[in-house]
Write an enzyme that holds these catalytic residues in place. Structure first.
Site, PDB file in Angstrom:
ATOM      1  N   GLU A  39      -3.344   7.579  -4.225  1.00 54.86           N
ATOM      2  CA  GLU A  39      -3.301   6.233  -3.306  1.00 54.86           C
ATOM      3  C   GLU A  39      -3.183   5.202  -4.386  1.00 54.86           C
ATOM      4  O   GLU A  39      -3.692   5.065  -5.258  1.00 54.86           O
ATOM      5  CB  GLU A  39      -4.876   6.070  -2.677  1.00 54.86           C
ATOM      6  CG  GLU A  39      -4.765   5.160  -1.496  1.00 54.86           C
ATOM      7  CD  GLU A  39      -5.954   4.996  -1.252  1.00 54.86           C
ATOM      8  OE1 GLU A  39      -6.056   5.099   0.307  1.00 54.86           O
ATOM      9  OE2 GLU A  39      -7.040   4.826  -1.707  1.00 54.86           O
ATOM     10  N   TYR A  70       0.958  -0.985   0.058  1.00 57.33           N
ATOM     11  CA  TYR A  70       0.058   0.135   0.014  1.00 57.33           C
ATOM     12  C   TYR A  70       0.931   1.215  -0.065  1.00 57.33           C
ATOM     13  O   TYR A  70       1.999   1.277   0.772  1.00 57.33           O
ATOM     14  CB  TYR A  70      -0.994  -0.065   1.319  1.00 57.33           C
ATOM     15  CG  TYR A  70      -1.765   1.374   1.337  1.00 57.33           C
ATOM     16  CD1 TYR A  70      -1.248   2.416   2.150  1.00 57.33           C
ATOM     17  CD2 TYR A  70      -2.856   1.310   0.922  1.00 57.33           C
ATOM     18  CE1 TYR A  70      -2.141   3.532   2.044  1.00 57.33           C
ATOM     19  CE2 TYR A  70      -3.902   2.627   0.818  1.00 57.33           C
ATOM     20  CZ  TYR A  70      -3.559   3.591   1.534  1.00 57.33           C
ATOM     21  OH  TYR A  70      -4.159   4.673   1.635  1.00 57.33           O
TER      22      TYR A  70
END
Lengths: 330, 422
Positions: free
Chosen positions: B232, B144
């Site tokens: 993101e 992530y």
């Protein structure tokens, strides 16, 4: 956050217990004491962007109100006159020639951050930036620069400005609704502040100083900075705080109020209880996402700190009057 | 799937000192394929893919881009999450399909031009104008990665976690120590040291460390150059041939930077937006459509929110948020009025103006002009205060319009709610 609150409390108590420091300024010929809340009748203001449409209109209004407007800045128009005031090419020149110590910025978004930096580099005491729409990446750089110095304070951007009724008006607020008085007002909103002003005038309390900190996520002055001043300003007997969804400025304010143990009544209104999650409601900083920054959370936290939070924006003035009556202040 | 993940992460990992500010979602959202193109332009590894808008384009793409693939991922392009679990109004289940090469044309044909309904689109769904044909590769590892402008540290913040994918929220709650945060100094920019810290946080298993550091630096550069408010990547994946690839990305851009990001803002897809909001954006109005019956026109975002709040308090429902702002021209006021009156749900209009920069006479002239241009079928409640209020009130009086005037916020909201009832 707790560390920040502790530092501010330390600041406050050292000021409360060292009144002698105030006496040092009473010598003949020495400069006047600094304003209680950033501006007063002695503040000398220049306008960056004075020759533009907004700059012109609001400088006229400021002069009419009695603000000490002493000049303006428009690059390449230095040496001319506008509205009876000298125009300079740079802030540094204006500061030197007109002995200015504050500036108000009416410059369009692409150039506003640069205008703020110019005022900071010239080491003015106060810069008030009205402009809405400055890119966040620009403001992040301005904020980083501000944090490296302590001479200049920025209020805004995207704010209506600051006013000490009867003494100094820097910004776009309509002067006539204000009345010199007892309530300090600090707000993230412009027009919602006017509502609070209108109401506190209507109930006869008036305002000591009103600060619009603006709606952007990266700004120069926050609730705690203003509260710190209000808490020790003898003219400010009650405080109105107007917040909205997004960020944690209201929560930080609640922490400061609680730890200060102040007896001054604080009334708050938080806008956006009905705002749908995940949407930007006008202000860059007003967003609720991931379940944080909601109006409900802020209201809860403020109430836990002893703040009277009103549900209706039309009841701010009457709520303050009620608390004043309860505490025997009227 | 990944929408709002960062916000959720933020709300999960709390401590008194390290309380996260929640991040903002900006108005400009771009499609997955546009994000991939943008990242690729900036030197970031993305899966091979091509966006197509017709069956002919699908055929061409399969021949030119995927001649040797046995399987391809076919992804509906809509500006909402939850595509995988969504359903088309035509009945087809799922907005993302992994199919054999010879089935691509068929499945793409079933998606293009159809309406996909997901948890995030609302019941009306969103039209799929394009599908993205993406390379299917085997992921060795999913990490992530995100960059935001953090309010607490007043600067860019890079967030990295060695375990990405859909269960990241649970992970963040159970193992907050796995979330690595690296603030970046805006003046210095991202240093090799910063990027190395991020890569250590990601802990790639097979990807080359130096190459990974370069990818991180390039992502930061994109974030700054394009005025992103959030970037993101989940999953930030390692492929079986040791590459670090941004397998799925979400980028948000600062509306305030539109004037200097013309290319990016040209990517805006109006077919994905509420038509009322598209009309408002054209007139440079700050408008958000809601579901209620009282249309609002207010100056100032805070006052606009408060007006919605007080309408609710008096038992009414706001139809929209609308901030005409301080510099609104008479024309914009006319446009705003037109948008409000064209909304079928609107049964009454509340104009609440406290003029600072905004002048009451400008609003009043706008209302009068608008009323002349549209068929005013609903009652209008007007409350004016502030700069030039007397001129404003006079203009309204002399217009001969049937208006309900109000003195303060309470009065205005009460009258608006009453006007609907009668």
């Amino acid at each position: 956050m707790a560390r920040q609150a502790a530092r501010l409390i330390g600041n406050l108590s050292s000021r409360l217990f060292c009144p002698k420091q105030l006496q040092q300024h009473r010598n003949f010929g020495s400069p006047p004491p600094p304003p209680a809340v950033f501006v007063d009748k002695n503040t000398r203001v220049i306008c960056q962007g004075i020759t533009g449409k907004n700059g012109t209109f609001h400088t006229e209004q400021a002069i009419e109100y009695g603000t000490k407007m002493v000049g303006g800045v428009t690059p390449r128009k230095g040496g001319t006159e506008h509205l009876g005031l000298p125009v300079f090419n740079s802030v540094a020149e204006a500061k030197a020639e007109a002995k200015a110590n504050a500036s108000v910025i009416y410059v369009p978004p692409p150039f506003a951050a640069k205008a703020i930096m110019e005022a900071v580099e010239a080491e003015l005491d106060l810069v008030v930036c009205i402009t809405e729409g400055i890119p966040q990446h620009d403001m992040v750089r301005v904020k980083a620069a501000l944090n490296k110095q302590s001479k200049t304070r920025l209020i805004g951007p995207n704010c209506p400005g600051i006013i000490k009724p009867g003494e100094c008006k820097i910004g776009i607020m309509p002067g006539y609704i204000h009345k010199p008085g007892r309530i300090g007002i600090v707000s993230r909103s412009g027009t919602l502040t006017y509502e609070a002003v209108f109401q506190t005038t209507a109930v006869g309390l008036g305002q000591s100083t009103c600060v619009g900190i603006g709606g952007d996520p990266f700004n120069g002055t926050n609730f705690v900075d203003c509260l710190e001043k209000f808490l020790v300003d003898p003219q400010t007997e009650g405080i109105v705080l107007i917040g909205e969804i997004g960020g944690t400025a209201e929560e930080d304010a609640a922490a400061l109020i609680k730890e200060s143990g102040t007896e001054k009544p604080v009334v708050a209104f938080i806008a956006g209880l009905t705002a749908p999650p995940g949407r930007r409601m006008g202000h860059a900083g007003a967003i609720v996402s991931g379940g944080k920054g909601t109006a409900q959370d802020k209201i809860k936290t403020l109430r836990a700190a002893g703040v009277t939070v009103v549900e209706s924006p039309a009841k701010i003035g009457t709520a303050m009057l009620d608390v004043f009556k309860q505490r025997g202040l009227v | 799937m990944v929408r709002g993940l960062l916000g959720k992460l933020a709300s999960r990992s709390l401590s008194v000192a390290g309380k996260w500010q929640q991040q903002q979602l900006r108005r400009l959202n771009i499609h997955e394929y546009q994000g991939a193109e943008l990242m690729s332009k900036h030197g970031i590894n993305v899966p091979k893919g091509v966006a197509v808008g017709s069956v002919e384009e699908v055929r061409k793409a399969m021949q030119e881009v995927f001649p040797n693939q046995s399987e391809v991922v076919v992804k509906s392009q809509i500006l909402a999450g939850g595509r995988g679990l969504g359903t088309f109004k035509s009945g087809l289940k799922g907005g993302v399909h992994i199919v054999k090469a010879d089935q691509v044309e068929d499945i793409a044909g079933k998606m293009l031009g159809q309406i996909l309904v997901t948890k995030q689109t609302g019941p009306q769904g969103k039209v799929v104008s394009k599908v993205y044909l993406a390379e299917k590769f085997s992921l060795v590892n999913e990490m992530y990665f995100a960059i935001t402008l953090d309010r607490k540290s007043a600067g860019p913040l890079i967030i990295a976690c060695k375990k990405g994918g859909t269960s990241i929220e649970d992970l963040a709650e159970q193992h907050p120590e796995l979330i690595v945060k690296v603030p970046i100094d805006v003046f210095t920019g991202i240093t090799d040291e910063d990027a190395a810290k991020v890569v250590d946080g990601l802990s790639p298993k097979v990807a080359d460390r130096n190459a990974s550091i370069e990818q991180v630096k390039k992502l930061y550069e994109l974030f700054c150059k394009c005025d992103c408010t959030m970037l993101e990547i989940n999953p930030f994946a390692e492929t079986s041939d040791n590459q670090l690839v941004a397998a799925d990305a979400k980028l948000n851009f600062d509306d305030n930077a539109a004037f200097r990001q013309k290319e990016i803002f040209a990517l805006r897809d109006p077919t994905q937006e509420d038509p009322r909001e598209v009309a408002a954006a054209k007139a440079d109005l700050n408008y958000i459509g809601l579901d209620g019956e009282i249309g609002c026109m207010v100056n100032g975002a805070g006052l606009a929110m408060a007006t919605m709040d007080i309408i609710k308090l008096h038992g009414g429902t706001p139809a929209n948020f609308l901030d005409v702002g301080g510099n609104a021209s008479e024309n914009q006021v006319v446009e705003a009025f037109k948008i409000l009156t064209s909304d079928e749900k609107v049964k009454a209009i509340l104009v609440n103006i406290f003029g600072g920069i905004m002048k009451c006479d400008v609003i009043a002239s706008g209302i009068v002009n608008a009323a002349k241009q549209v068929q005013l079928k609903v009652p209008v409640v007007v409350r004016l205060e502030g700069t030039n209020v007397d001129q404003g009130k006079r203009i309204l009086k002399e217009s001969g319009m049937t208006l309900i005037t109000a003195e303060d916020l309470d009065d205005a909201a009460e009258k608006a709610v009453k006007a609907i009832a009668s």
